[in-house]
Design an enzyme around this catalytic site. Structure first.
Site, PDB file in Angstrom:
ATOM      1  N   THR A 282       0.839  -1.188   0.000  1.00 55.65           N
ATOM      2  CA  THR A 282       0.000   0.000   0.000  1.00 55.65           C
ATOM      3  C   THR A 282       0.881   1.247   0.000  1.00 55.65           C
ATOM      4  O   THR A 282       2.114   1.155  -0.064  1.00 55.65           O
ATOM      5  CB  THR A 282      -1.037  -0.059   1.153  1.00 55.65           C
ATOM      6  OG1 THR A 282      -1.888   1.069   1.051  1.00 55.65           O
ATOM      7  CG2 THR A 282      -0.415  -0.091   2.520  1.00 55.65           C
ATOM      8  N   LYS A 286       3.818   1.316  -3.715  1.00 56.27           N
ATOM      9  CA  LYS A 286       3.278   0.590  -4.870  1.00 56.27           C
ATOM     10  C   LYS A 286       4.161   0.689  -6.118  1.00 56.27           C
ATOM     11  O   LYS A 286       4.103  -0.193  -6.970  1.00 56.27           O
ATOM     12  CB  LYS A 286       1.856   1.070  -5.192  1.00 56.27           C
ATOM     13  CG  LYS A 286       0.822   0.599  -4.178  1.00 56.27           C
ATOM     14  CD  LYS A 286      -0.573   1.006  -4.605  1.00 56.27           C
ATOM     15  CE  LYS A 286      -1.600   0.487  -3.622  1.00 56.27           C
ATOM     16  NZ  LYS A 286      -2.977   0.747  -4.043  1.00 56.27           N
ATOM     17  N   ASP A 322      -6.228  -4.279  -7.480  1.00 62.52           N
ATOM     18  CA  ASP A 322      -7.153  -3.125  -7.483  1.00 62.52           C
ATOM     19  C   ASP A 322      -7.899  -3.095  -8.819  1.00 62.52           C
ATOM     20  O   ASP A 322      -9.082  -2.755  -8.883  1.00 62.52           O
ATOM     21  CB  ASP A 322      -6.368  -1.806  -7.343  1.00 62.52           C
ATOM     22  CG  ASP A 322      -5.992  -1.509  -5.896  1.00 62.52           C
ATOM     23  OD1 ASP A 322      -6.586  -2.126  -4.991  1.00 62.52           O
ATOM     24  OD2 ASP A 322      -5.093  -0.684  -5.682  1.00 62.52           O
ATOM     25  N   GLY A 346     -10.636  12.363 -10.351  1.00 62.42           N
ATOM     26  CA  GLY A 346      -9.343  12.083  -9.713  1.00 62.42           C
ATOM     27  C   GLY A 346      -8.379  11.467 -10.703  1.00 62.42           C
ATOM     28  O   GLY A 346      -8.800  10.861 -11.713  1.00 62.42           O
ATOM     29  N   ARG A 370      -8.471  17.856  -9.965  1.00 64.49           N
ATOM     30  CA  ARG A 370      -8.154  19.190  -9.427  1.00 64.49           C
ATOM     31  C   ARG A 370      -6.961  19.774 -10.190  1.00 64.49           C
ATOM     32  O   ARG A 370      -7.017  20.862 -10.693  1.00 64.49           O
ATOM     33  CB  ARG A 370      -7.859  19.063  -7.923  1.00 64.49           C
ATOM     34  CG  ARG A 370      -7.541  20.351  -7.248  1.00 64.49           C
ATOM     35  CD  ARG A 370      -7.387  20.132  -5.764  1.00 64.49           C
ATOM     36  NE  ARG A 370      -6.324  19.173  -5.458  1.00 64.49           N
ATOM     37  CZ  ARG A 370      -5.953  18.829  -4.233  1.00 64.49           C
ATOM     38  NH1 ARG A 370      -6.557  19.358  -3.197  1.00 64.49           N
ATOM     39  NH2 ARG A 370      -4.987  17.957  -4.046  1.00 64.49           N
ATOM     40  N   LEU A 433     -14.855   5.090  -4.573  1.00 69.03           N
ATOM     41  CA  LEU A 433     -13.824   4.189  -4.068  1.00 69.03           C
ATOM     42  C   LEU A 433     -13.620   4.330  -2.558  1.00 69.03           C
ATOM     43  O   LEU A 433     -13.114   3.422  -1.902  1.00 69.03           O
ATOM     44  CB  LEU A 433     -12.485   4.441  -4.794  1.00 69.03           C
ATOM     45  CG  LEU A 433     -12.208   3.531  -5.982  1.00 69.03           C
ATOM     46  CD1 LEU A 433     -13.332   3.538  -6.981  1.00 69.03           C
ATOM     47  CD2 LEU A 433     -10.895   3.892  -6.661  1.00 69.03           C
ATOM     48  N   TYR A 435     -14.124   3.967   1.138  1.00 71.38           N
ATOM     49  CA  TYR A 435     -14.895   2.925   1.837  1.00 71.38           C
ATOM     50  C   TYR A 435     -15.143   3.253   3.304  1.00 71.38           C
ATOM     51  O   TYR A 435     -15.815   2.516   4.009  1.00 71.38           O
ATOM     52  CB  TYR A 435     -14.199   1.554   1.709  1.00 71.38           C
ATOM     53  CG  TYR A 435     -12.748   1.564   2.094  1.00 71.38           C
ATOM     54  CD1 TYR A 435     -12.360   1.393   3.410  1.00 71.38           C
ATOM     55  CD2 TYR A 435     -11.761   1.735   1.136  1.00 71.38           C
ATOM     56  CE1 TYR A 435     -11.035   1.412   3.771  1.00 71.38           C
ATOM     57  CE2 TYR A 435     -10.422   1.742   1.471  1.00 71.38           C
ATOM     58  CZ  TYR A 435     -10.067   1.590   2.793  1.00 71.38           C
ATOM     59  OH  TYR A 435      -8.747   1.615   3.147  1.00 71.38           O
TER      60      TYR A 435
HETATM   61  P1  NAP Z   1      -3.647   9.587  -4.365  1.00 73.73           P
HETATM   62  O1  NAP Z   1      -2.768   8.879  -5.317  1.00 73.73           O
HETATM   63  O2  NAP Z   1      -3.043  10.423  -3.279  1.00 73.73           O
HETATM   64  O3  NAP Z   1      -4.644  10.527  -5.242  1.00 73.73           O
HETATM   65  C1  NAP Z   1      -5.503  11.421  -4.607  1.00 73.73           C
HETATM   66  C2  NAP Z   1      -6.470  12.020  -5.625  1.00 73.73           C
HETATM   67  O4  NAP Z   1      -7.426  12.802  -4.895  1.00 73.73           O
HETATM   68  C3  NAP Z   1      -5.809  12.954  -6.625  1.00 73.73           C
HETATM   69  O5  NAP Z   1      -6.497  12.912  -7.836  1.00 73.73           O
HETATM   70  C4  NAP Z   1      -6.009  14.331  -5.951  1.00 73.73           C
HETATM   71  O6  NAP Z   1      -6.015  15.408  -6.847  1.00 73.73           O
HETATM   72  C5  NAP Z   1      -7.393  14.152  -5.385  1.00 73.73           C
HETATM   73  N1  NAP Z   1      -7.639  15.059  -4.268  1.00 73.73           N
HETATM   74  C6  NAP Z   1      -7.084  15.008  -3.038  1.00 73.73           C
HETATM   75  N2  NAP Z   1      -7.588  16.005  -2.288  1.00 73.73           N
HETATM   76  C7  NAP Z   1      -8.475  16.684  -3.072  1.00 73.73           C
HETATM   77  C8  NAP Z   1      -9.320  17.791  -2.851  1.00 73.73           C
HETATM   78  N3  NAP Z   1      -9.362  18.408  -1.665  1.00 73.73           N
HETATM   79  N4  NAP Z   1     -10.117  18.197  -3.853  1.00 73.73           N
HETATM   80  C9  NAP Z   1     -10.102  17.578  -5.046  1.00 73.73           C
HETATM   81  N5  NAP Z   1      -9.320  16.529  -5.327  1.00 73.73           N
HETATM   82  C10 NAP Z   1      -8.517  16.067  -4.334  1.00 73.73           C
HETATM   83  O7  NAP Z   1      -4.612   8.572  -3.597  1.00 73.73           O
HETATM   84  P2  NAP Z   1      -5.193   7.184  -4.167  1.00 73.73           P
HETATM   85  O8  NAP Z   1      -4.271   6.074  -3.821  1.00 73.73           O
HETATM   86  O9  NAP Z   1      -5.575   7.377  -5.581  1.00 73.73           O
HETATM   87  O10 NAP Z   1      -6.498   6.978  -3.248  1.00 73.73           O
HETATM   88  C11 NAP Z   1      -7.628   7.805  -3.422  1.00 73.73           C
HETATM   89  C12 NAP Z   1      -8.811   7.270  -2.607  1.00 73.73           C
HETATM   90  O11 NAP Z   1      -9.204   6.000  -3.106  1.00 73.73           O
HETATM   91  C13 NAP Z   1      -8.494   7.072  -1.134  1.00 73.73           C
HETATM   92  O12 NAP Z   1      -9.598   7.504  -0.378  1.00 73.73           O
HETATM   93  C14 NAP Z   1      -8.332   5.554  -0.997  1.00 73.73           C
HETATM   94  O13 NAP Z   1      -8.680   5.094   0.304  1.00 73.73           O
HETATM   95  C15 NAP Z   1      -9.331   5.086  -2.026  1.00 73.73           C
HETATM   96  N6  NAP Z   1      -9.021   3.723  -2.513  1.00 73.73           N
HETATM   97  C16 NAP Z   1      -9.955   2.764  -2.330  1.00 73.73           C
HETATM   98  C17 NAP Z   1      -9.729   1.495  -2.781  1.00 73.73           C
HETATM   99  C18 NAP Z   1     -10.767   0.446  -2.580  1.00 73.73           C
HETATM  100  O14 NAP Z   1     -10.445  -0.753  -2.648  1.00 73.73           O
HETATM  101  N7  NAP Z   1     -12.005   0.826  -2.342  1.00 73.73           N
HETATM  102  C19 NAP Z   1      -8.516   1.168  -3.424  1.00 73.73           C
HETATM  103  C20 NAP Z   1      -7.574   2.175  -3.618  1.00 73.73           C
HETATM  104  C21 NAP Z   1      -7.848   3.467  -3.153  1.00 73.73           C
HETATM  105  P3  NAP Z   1      -4.648  16.149  -7.257  1.00 73.73           P
HETATM  106  O15 NAP Z   1      -3.996  15.287  -8.307  1.00 73.73           O
HETATM  107  O16 NAP Z   1      -5.093  17.474  -7.791  1.00 73.73           O
HETATM  108  O17 NAP Z   1      -3.824  16.270  -6.009  1.00 73.73           O
END
Ligand code: NAP
Length: 486
Positions: A282, A286, A322, A346, A370, A433, A435
């Site tokens: 995680t 990754k 994933d 995102g 964003r 996504l 949870y």
């Molecule tokens: P990440 O790589 O840090 O990406 C974060 C994303 O969120 C980016 O697109 C970022 O935009 C955007 N963001 C963050 N704060 C924001 C705000 N205030 N307003 C608008 N956009 C915002 O994180 P990730 O690994 O992709 O994970 C994202 C989410 O998915 C997390 O909540 C994670 O728990 C969830 N997830 C769930 C699963 C599942 O199995 N259900 C699996 C993986 C991830 P910028 O590029 O502009 O910063």
């Protein structure tokens, strides 16, 4: 053996902690340094109230305890309380041997010679332990690993000091958690845990219930296959609650442990020495694991990140569950041809798996983010469209599927909504996504508009089940009950 550290300020509280956890533990540690002063006069009778052996400990402040008495008074207190029917008395390594210890031996009470380092780990840990062991007592070393290399040193104690049969090895703090769970692999004959309600008093402690029912730490033996999850942070992850019950349900002698890892390179060293069979990956590792993999799947190559590593014929293979975990809950709609276009909010790590999965199924994807540059980069790779998150309303009613992949709305910030002005028309599928919480504000709005909604927890569980298959070769058992954290 699981030892419950009693952290109450009164003997009644300690007794209540003992009773709550009785079914999981083999002994208790009475910490008289944590007791109110008024309780000390009757502390010696505590062992008579419980039916397990009791360790007597009076920990100094400098060793992470609460006793601020001058040393002479502290030792005198230990001597007075030790008149009770204790099985062990903990005496620090730097305390000079006196007649008292001889008396304890005469009474059949074992002495635990302890060394604590709450700030780090001494370089001479092996020689220190063997010197402590030559005093004829049980050596106990409780140190604070600061890097993952320190964790490796703790796991090497089993080989380095195989000739010391009874010893206690503890890695304190978050990084030390695997040494507590896999205590048998450090050569330790017991591990300490504490009652959930008092856990703040004991850094890195897990509850006896988790140690016993979730990890089955006492049942680890030389044949146990070790799996885990690496990340930083990692202790919040739900994966142990999926894999450990699964292993148990199929009667597979295996354990799944969280490893707080600062260096992927160090972890691969431990993976060899402990012969770890596979692990989940995680944030933030990754991508970092990729150079260590002998084989990767097409999805890992496309997405550029790997969340699952398995040992296959002495080689590490990387897969990305994933990708399939995301697809599984909407597979039927895709197969029925109900999804032709999608809007992905995102462009982070999770979005990469989502966008590639949709692209590979011939779904036309538009990414809004964003920072528009990140959306553009991912769109160019996957031949999709992109836009700034600000313009999201232009896509209202235009797509069959909306996928929310940002961290907005995730606990504790549960009132967050990445696109509060975006209106749903009711015919689209909306997938979030996030949870935690189960239903985000974004998803609640979609639900109210009559959309078919898809919860992030289903993806999490699906990707976990696929990891389980990669680890064991078996489908995740339907009868396994996913462990619920208290
Ligand atoms: P990440 O790589 O840090 O990406 C974060 C994303 O969120 C980016 O697109 C970022 O935009 C955007 N963001 C963050 N704060 C924001 C705000 N205030 N307003 C608008 N956009 C915002 O994180 P990730 O690994 O992709 O994970 C994202 C989410 O998915 C997390 O909540 C994670 O728990 C969830 N997830 C769930 C699963 C599942 O199995 N259900 C699996 C993986 C991830 P910028 O590029 O502009 O910063």
């Amino acid at each position: 053996m699981l030892c419950l550290t009693l952290t109450g300020t009164t003997l009644e509280e300690d007794f209540a902690q003992y009773e709550r956890n009785r079914q999981w533990i083999k002994l208790v540690e009475l910490r008289i340094d944590l007791l109110d002063e008024s309780e000390l006069s009757t502390a010696s009778s505590f062992p008579d109230r419980v039916d397990v052996p009791v360790i007597l400990t009076c920990r100094r402040i400098s060793d992470g305890g609460n006793c601020g008495l001058p040393e002479r008074q502290r030792l005198s207190l230990v001597r007075t309380v030790a008149a009770g029917h204790f099985a062990y008395v903990d005496i620090e390594d730097d305390v000079k041997k006196t007649e008292f210890e001889h008396e304890l031996h005469e009474r059949g009470i074992k002495i635990i010679r302890s060394y604590h380092d709450c700030q780090g780990m001494p370089a001479d840990i092996y020689s220190r332990l063997s010197r402590m062991a030559t005093k004829g007592d049980i050596p106990k070393i409780a140190v604070t690993p600061k890097t993952f290399m320190d964790v490796i040193s703790l796991f090497r104690i089993e080989q380095e000091l195989a000739d010391v049969p009874e010893k206690i090895v503890i890695g304190m703090g978050d990084m030390g958690v695997p040494t507590r769970i896999l205590y048998k692999r450090t050569g330790s004959f017991l591990t300490f845990c504490s009652d959930g309600r008092s856990i703040s008093g004991a850094p890195g402690h897990l509850t006896p219930k988790m140690m016993s029912e979730l990890y089955r730490a006492d049942q680890v033996d030389k044949q146990t296959h070790i799996y885990g999850v690496i990340g930083n942070p990692v202790l919040h992850t739900a994966s142990p609650m999926i894999h450990n019950p699964g292993f148990h349900a199929i009667r597979f002698n295996a354990i799944y442990v969280p490893f707080l890892v600062d260096s992927v390179r160090s972890f691969f060293k431990l993976a060899e020495s402990l012969r770890i069979y596979g692990f989940s990956v995680t944030i933030p590792h990754k991508q970092d694991v990729l150079p260590y993999l002998g084989r990767i799947t097409r999805e890992v190559k496309q997405i550029g990140s790997c969340n699952t590593v398995v040992r296959i014929q002495n080689m590490w293979k990387g897969i990305n569950t994933d990708y399939y975990g995301f697809l599984a809950p909407i597979q039927r709609e895709i197969e029925q041809g109900r999804i032709h276009s999608a809007l992905v909010i995102g462009a982070g790590g999770a979005a990469r798996a989502v966008v590639w999965a949709l692209h590979n199924h011939n779904i036309k994807v538009t990414i809004v983010n964003r920072s528009k540059e990140k959306a553009k980069a991912l769109a160019e790779e996957t031949m999709g469209g992109y836009d700034s998150l600000e313009n999201i309303c232009a896509y209202q009613g235009q797509v069959d599927l909306v996928v929310q992949t940002t961290s907005v709305g995730m606990a504790p910030d549960i009132d967050g909504d990445p696109a509060p002005d975006f209106r749903f028309i009711g015919s689209e599928i909306v997938y979030d996504l996030v949870y935690k919480p189960h239903e985000t504000k974004f998803l609640a709005r979609a639900n109210a508009a009559g959309c078919r909604i898809q919860y992030g927890i289903d993806m999490l569980v699906q990707q976990g089940k696929l990891q389980f298959e990669a680890f064991t070769g078996y489908h995740y058992p339907q009868w396994a009950s996913i462990y619920e954290m208290e």
